[in-house]
Design an enzyme around this catalytic site. Structure first.
Site, mmCIF file in Angstrom:
data_model
loop_
_atom_site.group_PDB
_atom_site.id
_atom_site.type_symbol
_atom_site.label_atom_id
_atom_site.label_comp_id
_atom_site.label_asym_id
_atom_site.label_seq_id
_atom_site.Cartn_x
_atom_site.Cartn_y
_atom_site.Cartn_z
ATOM 1 N N PHE A 1 -38.420 42.406 29.609
ATOM 2 C CA PHE A 1 -38.001 41.738 30.845
ATOM 3 C C PHE A 1 -37.096 40.538 30.596
ATOM 4 O O PHE A 1 -36.341 40.140 31.472
ATOM 5 C CB PHE A 1 -39.246 41.275 31.639
ATOM 6 C CG PHE A 1 -39.842 39.989 31.121
ATOM 7 C CD1 PHE A 1 -39.311 38.761 31.508
ATOM 8 C CD2 PHE A 1 -40.886 39.999 30.209
ATOM 9 C CE1 PHE A 1 -39.841 37.571 31.004
ATOM 10 C CE2 PHE A 1 -41.415 38.824 29.712
ATOM 11 C CZ PHE A 1 -40.886 37.604 30.102
ATOM 12 N N LYS B 1 -34.660 52.973 29.291
ATOM 13 C CA LYS B 1 -35.845 52.698 30.121
ATOM 14 C C LYS B 1 -35.973 51.169 30.139
ATOM 15 O O LYS B 1 -36.577 50.572 29.262
ATOM 16 C CB LYS B 1 -37.076 53.344 29.480
ATOM 17 C CG LYS B 1 -38.204 53.699 30.430
ATOM 18 C CD LYS B 1 -38.769 52.544 31.218
ATOM 19 C CE LYS B 1 -39.595 51.588 30.379
ATOM 20 N NZ LYS B 1 -39.931 50.334 31.099
ATOM 21 N N GLU C 1 -39.586 47.371 33.818
ATOM 22 C CA GLU C 1 -39.898 47.626 35.234
ATOM 23 C C GLU C 1 -40.007 46.314 36.008
ATOM 24 O O GLU C 1 -40.077 46.309 37.235
ATOM 25 C CB GLU C 1 -41.193 48.451 35.348
ATOM 26 C CG GLU C 1 -42.477 47.765 34.883
ATOM 27 C CD GLU C 1 -42.668 47.741 33.354
ATOM 28 O OE1 GLU C 1 -41.676 47.864 32.607
ATOM 29 O OE2 GLU C 1 -43.823 47.581 32.918
ATOM 30 N N SER D 1 -42.817 43.391 22.986
ATOM 31 C CA SER D 1 -43.957 42.724 22.336
ATOM 32 C C SER D 1 -44.405 43.488 21.090
ATOM 33 O O SER D 1 -44.158 44.694 20.953
ATOM 34 C CB SER D 1 -45.114 42.632 23.327
ATOM 35 O OG SER D 1 -45.547 43.937 23.653
ATOM 36 N N CYS E 1 -37.446 35.341 22.763
ATOM 37 C CA CYS E 1 -38.087 35.705 21.492
ATOM 38 C C CYS E 1 -37.670 34.753 20.385
ATOM 39 O O CYS E 1 -38.279 34.723 19.323
ATOM 40 C CB CYS E 1 -37.720 37.125 21.108
ATOM 41 S SG CYS E 1 -35.976 37.288 20.754
ATOM 42 N N GLU F 1 -48.312 34.130 20.618
ATOM 43 C CA GLU F 1 -46.983 33.877 21.197
ATOM 44 C C GLU F 1 -47.227 33.530 22.663
ATOM 45 O O GLU F 1 -47.655 34.392 23.448
ATOM 46 C CB GLU F 1 -46.121 35.137 21.079
ATOM 47 C CG GLU F 1 -44.708 34.932 21.556
ATOM 48 C CD GLU F 1 -43.867 36.211 21.525
ATOM 49 O OE1 GLU F 1 -44.424 37.310 21.703
ATOM 50 O OE2 GLU F 1 -42.641 36.097 21.348
HETATM 51 P P1 NAD Z 1 -43.447 44.498 26.576
HETATM 52 O O1 NAD Z 1 -43.730 44.973 25.202
HETATM 53 O O2 NAD Z 1 -44.561 44.295 27.505
HETATM 54 O O3 NAD Z 1 -42.455 45.543 27.309
HETATM 55 C C1 NAD Z 1 -41.297 46.019 26.673
HETATM 56 C C2 NAD Z 1 -41.006 47.434 27.167
HETATM 57 O O4 NAD Z 1 -42.054 48.302 26.762
HETATM 58 C C3 NAD Z 1 -40.888 47.543 28.680
HETATM 59 O O5 NAD Z 1 -39.815 48.400 28.990
HETATM 60 C C4 NAD Z 1 -42.223 48.141 29.085
HETATM 61 O O6 NAD Z 1 -42.152 48.948 30.236
HETATM 62 C C5 NAD Z 1 -42.588 48.997 27.885
HETATM 63 N N1 NAD Z 1 -44.037 49.136 27.696
HETATM 64 C C6 NAD Z 1 -45.006 48.257 28.072
HETATM 65 N N2 NAD Z 1 -46.221 48.704 27.705
HETATM 66 C C7 NAD Z 1 -46.026 49.887 27.082
HETATM 67 C C8 NAD Z 1 -46.897 50.839 26.476
HETATM 68 N N3 NAD Z 1 -48.214 50.656 26.453
HETATM 69 N N4 NAD Z 1 -46.349 51.940 25.933
HETATM 70 C C9 NAD Z 1 -45.018 52.143 25.957
HETATM 71 N N5 NAD Z 1 -44.136 51.281 26.522
HETATM 72 C C10 NAD Z 1 -44.629 50.164 27.089
HETATM 73 O O7 NAD Z 1 -42.565 43.169 26.410
HETATM 74 P P2 NAD Z 1 -42.078 42.150 27.540
HETATM 75 O O8 NAD Z 1 -43.240 41.369 28.026
HETATM 76 O O9 NAD Z 1 -41.203 42.837 28.523
HETATM 77 O O10 NAD Z 1 -41.123 41.193 26.660
HETATM 78 C C11 NAD Z 1 -41.579 40.067 25.968
HETATM 79 C C12 NAD Z 1 -41.831 40.376 24.509
HETATM 80 O O11 NAD Z 1 -40.651 40.890 23.907
HETATM 81 C C13 NAD Z 1 -42.169 39.138 23.688
HETATM 82 O O12 NAD Z 1 -43.193 39.448 22.781
HETATM 83 C C14 NAD Z 1 -40.874 38.826 22.948
HETATM 84 O O13 NAD Z 1 -41.033 38.115 21.727
HETATM 85 C C15 NAD Z 1 -40.359 40.201 22.699
HETATM 86 N N6 NAD Z 1 -38.924 40.167 22.468
HETATM 87 C C16 NAD Z 1 -38.491 40.357 21.185
HETATM 88 C C17 NAD Z 1 -37.130 40.273 20.916
HETATM 89 C C18 NAD Z 1 -36.613 40.474 19.519
HETATM 90 O O14 NAD Z 1 -35.424 40.692 19.379
HETATM 91 N N7 NAD Z 1 -37.441 40.411 18.489
HETATM 92 C C19 NAD Z 1 -36.225 40.015 21.959
HETATM 93 C C20 NAD Z 1 -36.716 39.841 23.256
HETATM 94 C C21 NAD Z 1 -38.076 39.929 23.502
#
Ligand code: NAD
Length: 498
Positions: free
Chosen positions: A150, A174, A177, A227, A282, A382
């Site tokens: 997000f 994808k 959401e 994440s 991040c 985090e």
């Molecule tokens: P998230 O992991 O909750 O969601 C990321 C994506 O995965 C979304 O599209 C979501 O729909 C999908 N998703 C969620 N649960 C899932 C599951 N059980 N199975 C399959 N897909 C699933 O992350 P978020 O809250 O949207 O973003 C924040 C996180 O992203 C933080 O931990 C941040 O550090 C990390 N991040 C990392 C970087 C990097 O480059 N290392 C960059 C930006 C964000």
């Protein structure tokens, strides 16, 4: 009527027939911006088929033509920069300045994608053996999937599909959401730039839709940003299904402050990098490691953080926006409470912050903890909120040891006026992106985004030259052209080239 966020399949924006939907809201006031459908199994399948069919044509389109599409796209994105910034700001709550900054960082990756003809150059060696030449080509692979978080709904999708497509692949995205409006607008502009149908497809959803992409035999590779918990699942499932997978994961970024650091720029950097974007980056700095006595810095740091306030995207006086959702805000508040319970000194508590006229926003004010120890939840987790933890150490070696013990290694920075200290730090630290007097060292796309250790799963990183490798395969050709009569030559019974 509530706006239904469309899917983007085979060059058309289509309404999903799904009954599973989530509201899309402005996190500053809960205004309903639309509803996002979770694509049905058939809709995801149709998107993959469209991408596969498009690949059969696109892979043979000359690379210079593919690059020209990216040039046109880049031009359009620049033309719509402010409009995209506003949409993104409403959807995420980011300030207009920060939202425009994000769009710009995405555009820079598209500029790099337009450089595909040079990026895709192979290698040649003439006369590797008598009359034999060897050369390599870089070729596209097929359909890639991108799963994005997000917190950067423009920049992170733009890390992925422009380069994958410029390399000759096709893509199913994808997006998160939680804020799907910007990715859909990016797709509209891609179409306007002249993208043939099926090159880029967007399906919305959550775990079920992601798992379908991960299991599908026609998806050849997966780029994921999000994440650590989800990324570990994606890496394990995707690689078990035989796919290339790169996962950019969670972080806990430390900034080391040497006693000789320039005072004003260090304090400014600490405030901006910890509280900016409500700490939802991040690469945000969430731990300040003071070498020497932290007291020299902390009271002025608290004063400077105290005057920074959150607000709506179009409030020119706001330094940052709300937390993305009510649930995410509750999690941040819970961690702040645990920090206090576990014995950290809370010098500034943003839990009860209010923003005039916006009582329903997901606000958290700047929060500063001193006397933090490594066993506390606020240190180990985090937080993804505007919260900065302060730790004191005696020496630079101790700071390096502390950071090298972490499981994650996304970003870090050191503030100092000593070249020797900076050189030692950049050399010894086990973190993939290091800033020297730069708090958030996200590399420009002539480089790659190189998180290390638990912040990354895979072999080659996002964007830059490494991503060209991720989105392509190398074919090496060994060729012998004889000139003249070969009569009388005998079979070569050895492995040596002759
Ligand atoms: P998230 O992991 O909750 O969601 C990321 C994506 O995965 C979304 O599209 C979501 O729909 C999908 N998703 C969620 N649960 C899932 C599951 N059980 N199975 C399959 N897909 C699933 O992350 P978020 O809250 O949207 O973003 C924040 C996180 O992203 C933080 O931990 C941040 O550090 C990390 N991040 C990392 C970087 C990097 O480059 N290392 C960059 C930006 C964000």
């Amino acid at each position: 009527m509530t706006h239904q966020v469309p899917l983007f399949i085979n060059g058309a924006f289509v309404q999903s027939s799904s009954t599973e939907k989530l509201p899309v809201t402005n996190p500053a006031n809960q205004e309903l911006l639309g509803e996002v459908p979770f694509a049905t199994h058939d809709e995801v399948e149709i998107a993959i088929v469209a991408a596969k069919q498009a690949f059969m044509i696109w892979k043979d389109v000359p690379v210079s033509e593919r690059a020209r599409l990216m040039m046109r796209y880049c031009y359009l994105l620049k033309e719509h920069h402010d409009e995209l910034g506003e949409l993104l700001a409403r959807d995420t709550g980011k300030t207009f300045e920060d939202a425009k900054g994000e769009v710009w960082r995405g555009i820079e990756v598209v500029e790099q994608a337009a450089n595909a003809p040079s990026s895709m150059m192979g290698e040649t060696v003439e006369n590797v053996a008598d009359g034999i030449d060897t050369y390599s080509y870089i070729q596209p692979i097929g359909v890639y999937a991108g799963i994005t978080p997000f917190n950067f709904p423009a920049m992170i999708p733009l890390w992925m599909y422009p380069l994958a497509i410029a390399c000759g692949n096709t893509f199913v995205l994808k997006p998160s959401e939680q804020d799907p409006l910007t990715p859909v607008r990016l797709a509209e502009l891609f179409l306007e730039a002249g993208a043939p149908k099926g090159l880029l497809n967007i399906v919305h959803g959550g775990p079920q839709q992601v798992d379908q992409l991960l299991q599908h035999p026609d998806i050849k590779g997966v780029s994921f940003v999000g994440s650590t918990r989800v990324g570990e699942h994606i890496y394990t499932t995707g690689t078990a299904a035989g796919k290339r997978v790169q996962c950019m994961l969670g972080a806990k970024n430390h900034m080391v402050i040497m006693p000789d650091a320039d005072r004003n720029s260090t304090l400014n950097a600490l405030v901006g990098a910890s509280v900016g974007a409500a700490g939802q980056r991040c690469m945000a700095i969430s731990v300040a490691v003071f070498v020497g006595d932290p007291k020299v810095w902390i009271s002025e740091l608290a004063d400077r953080m105290a005057v920074v306030r959150p607000g709506a995207w179009d409030d020119a006086g706001a330094a940052y926006g709300p937390i993305i959702s009510k649930a995410a805000r509750e999690r941040v508040l819970d961690l702040i409470a645990r920090g206090k319970e576990e014995g950290a000194t809370c010098l500034l508590d943003g839990s009860d912050v209010v923003v005039d006229g916006l009582p329903d926003g997901n606000w958290v004010g700047p929060t500063l903890f001193a006397d933090v120890t490594t066993d506390m939840s606020i240190y180990k987790e985090e937080i993804f909120g505007p919260v900065l933890c302060c730790i004191g150490v005696e020496t630079l070696d101790e700071a390096i040891e502390l950071i090298n013990k972490l499981e994650v290694g996304n970003g870090t920075s050191i503030f100092t006026q000593s070249g020797g200290a900076a050189r030692k730090y950049q050399h010894e630290i086990l973190v993939g992106q290091v800033g020297i007097n730069v708090p958030i060292p996200v590399p420009l796309p002539m480089f790659s985004f190189t998180g290390w250790r638990g912040s990354f799963r895979g072999d080659v990183h996002a964007y830059g030259k490494q991503a060209v490798r991720f989105y392509t395969e190398t074919k090496t050709i060994t060729a012998k052209w004889t000139h003249g009569d070969s009569t009388g030559k005998r079979p070569n019974m050895s492995i040596n080239l002759r």
